[in-house]
Design an enzyme around this catalytic site. Structure first.
Site, short mmCIF file in Angstrom:
data_model
loop_
_atom_site.label_atom_id
_atom_site.label_comp_id
_atom_site.label_asym_id
_atom_site.label_seq_id
_atom_site.Cartn_x
_atom_site.Cartn_y
_atom_site.Cartn_z
N ASP A 138 0.08 -1.95 1.14
CA ASP A 138 0.15 -1.52 -0.26
C ASP A 138 1.59 -1.22 -0.64
OD1 ASP A 138 -0.13 -0.31 -2.73
OD2 ASP A 138 -1.95 0.77 -2.15
N HIS A 147 -6.53 -9.65 -7.30
CA HIS A 147 -5.66 -8.60 -7.80
C HIS A 147 -4.22 -9.07 -7.88
CE1 HIS A 147 -4.30 -4.50 -8.55
NE2 HIS A 147 -3.37 -4.68 -7.64
#
Lengths: 407, 407
Positions: free
Chosen positions: A213, A306
């Site tokens: 992330d 995403h």
């Protein structure tokens, strides 16, 4: 993850906490043996043209505190509050206890503490309504939002980040005592990442979905950081060396995420879980190939992934993020810590997604709107809080945070 | 602090987290450069005659989870639960993801993770009521207690400790998924201490009152540790290599503590705030002189001080503690995280006081009773939760925690 952006050239995993890159050590102690190198002594500079806590390499812990100013707080009172907050933050971040600190020993291990102050609409109205940035208001509603008012907005923001939770808890209390006569606490969002040294140097950290992330992020020192965060050559900043923060609280449903297998999870993001590489590449920082097709003729990186949805052809639509995890207790006996979404589950988990940009309406909103329209990750994530604050410039010794707005 | 005991000879500040003393590093990585020494790779052994997490040098984070067993859980079901918990804990503590771990990368930085299992009365009744220790029941009521049922007791305990919060959160989730078909979560108590390396080697950590906390404690390797914790030469253990844990949740009222000045604070404990030295001494580990009188003829260390009251002439009344801080959000908007005691204050703070001893009724209760009768610190502290668990022995490879109780 949970918002990518146009790839920066030459990204090299600066999302990882590199022990070598971590702050300064008191030079007086540099020759005093190994203990002098202990992480507890590391400091981040407080004074300067910009506030710390934005470009600062993310510390292991961060707490975001939104305050409601008392009704009678006027410009002079707010100035007094900012003065005392500045003085105490300047001391605490350098490992010095403020004069009125009753537990001064808890300030002795600054552990890269930073304190960042943000202004909500009410603070700017009190200081100088004419200088309030146009974008300083709640974000437009997104279709995916299930916002809970207890995580929304605020008049004033205190952001404390630190590599040590005890030091941070103490600093938080000292500053909240300063605040007591001026404001009440609206909400507190407490977050964590890996402890310094836990993960290998150069590896971007993971969130509690297990995803790498923060791969694509205009880190300080990279070409676009100045433009994205401080508007240099981009959107005119509301004030020189000022920026903004959007704090989105994003519930992550680990229980339904568990029901997704690896291909479904990788498809939803467009990256491999094992190392964060794009599904068209081999390493985390490989440039994705959105044109590549699989054997059946479908794109390898799905159009609803995403990563695909968060990217824009418009180079202005970029943000800089500094993301923390939350993981609260879920218990049957009291239910007092549950969010509305997790009853029956075993986790109350998510991200405190802090996004910094010169203009949130022009930079953050288009990305979020696109993700709200279509993003496979929405299956497992729900925004439950949203707040926007203006981050004023830093101050020099003798000044206070926001002082240029009072002239 | 918050319970002293008879001084051990030669205590040398083992309460501090010494970087040098921290766990093992994977020998395969020992020659691979500095990164191989990163704290994330450190492990604590899982298998052995005793469970880890008691004598283990305290990690930076600890979460205590009390479970309510489903009504239909019988001996076989509990055996199955313990088997799966053991297998997953054995893997996770060594940095290996269990087979069914869906985020295996989050297990790669064990960071000295330990998992310790405790049995409440219900678990022992299910396993073998005849072997349940006599003391396995709620502690007697103390006059100072304001216990809230949401922090009391439980059928089964999981104690996870780790130097990394992300690793711990992941392990917690993996184990709670194991538990789901057998039990629900009764309460979760999440605690922290200084991050590894934050404080100088050899210095005992402080609590959020600013007090040096843990000076007198029979640390592993000291003469009395075996007797206090495992009953060797003391009270007969309920099972060889078994012990007990008492978990007291102690609210600390920082707001009223602020109103006490340094002499009052030092008098309440009998130690100096600056370095934890007894008021009759100069250094933390100096032996206190309870006979010493001040100029007015009063004892230098007051008869009502915490240190004096917690000491006993009876050498059996000793405990081993491993204490963590909690500091929860207090906000006006929701009040959802407040304890009953802190409305209007700016902190919801305290200690998770975990005490290990061979026999809690004979060792812990007399100390606590004396402190309940008279202890100046009671002015600022309130026990709000209490639980007792039996800690069974460890297991060898192939076994499971508690297996000897099933034979």
């Amino acid at each position: 993850m949970l918002t990518g952006a146009v790839a920066g050239a030459g990204a090299t995993g600066l999302g990882a906490v590199s022990a070598a890159a971590l702050g300064a050590v008191d030079p007086r102690l540099a020759a005093a043996g190994q203990d002098s190198q202990r992480p507890g002594l590391r400091t981040e500079a407080f004074h300067g043209p910009r506030q710390a806590g934005v470009a600062t390499l993310p510390q292991a812990f961060c707490v975001f505190i939104a305050l409601n100013l008392h009704r009678d707080v006027d410009r002079d009172a707010l100035r007094r509050l900012l003065r005392v907050l500045t003085d105490d933050a300047a001391a605490l971040t350098q490992g010095t206890a403020p004069v009125n600190d009753q537990e001064p020993w808890l300030a002795q291990n600054p552990s890269r503490l930073t304190v960042t102050v943000g202004f909500g609409p009410r603070a700017m109205a009190v200081i100088d309504a004419d200088r309030a940035p146009q974008w300083l208001k709640p974000l437009p509603a997104f279709t995916i939002d299930k916002l809970q008012d207890r995580w929304n907005q605020g008049d004033l923001l205190l952001q404390l980040c630190c590599d040590d939770k005890l030091t941070m808890a103490h600093a938080q209390r000292v500053l909240l005592k300063d605040v007591r006569s001026f404001a009440t606490v609206r909400w507190v969002q407490d977050g964590f990442r890996n402890t310094v040294g836990a993960t290998p140097d150069g590896q971007t950290t993971r969130n509690l979905f297990g995803q790498v992330d923060g791969t694509v992020n205009p880190y300080p020192g990279e070409a676009d950081h100045e433009k994205v965060v401080y508007g240099q050559g981009g959107f005119t900043p509301w004030i020189e060396n000022g920026t903004s923060v959007v704090i989105r609280r994003i519930h992550m449903n680990l229980d339904t995420w568990d029901e997704a297998d690896t291909p479904a999870r990788e498809d939803s993001v467009g990256r491999r879980l094992s190392n964060g590489a794009p599904l068209t590449g081999a390493a985390e920082h490989d440039e994705p190939d959105f044109e590549a097709k699989g054997p059946l003729g479908f794109p390898v990186i799905s159009s609803y992934s995403h990563m695909r949805r968060s990217r824009s052809d418009n180079p202005d639509e970029r943000i800089f993020r500094r993301v923390y995890n939350y993981d609260l207790a879920v218990s049957d006996a009291s239910g007092h810590s549950r969010s509305g979404d997790v009853r029956g589950g075993v986790s109350n988990t998510g991200l405190i997604f802090a996004s910094y940009q010169s203009d949130p309406v022009k930079q953050f909103v288009p990305i979020q709107r696109r993700l709200a329209q279509l993003d496979m990750l929405n299956t497992w994530t729900v925004p439950i809080g949203s707040a926007v604050f203006a981050i004023p410039p830093g101050c020099e010794v003798g000044g206070f945070i926001g002082d240029t707005l009072f002239t």
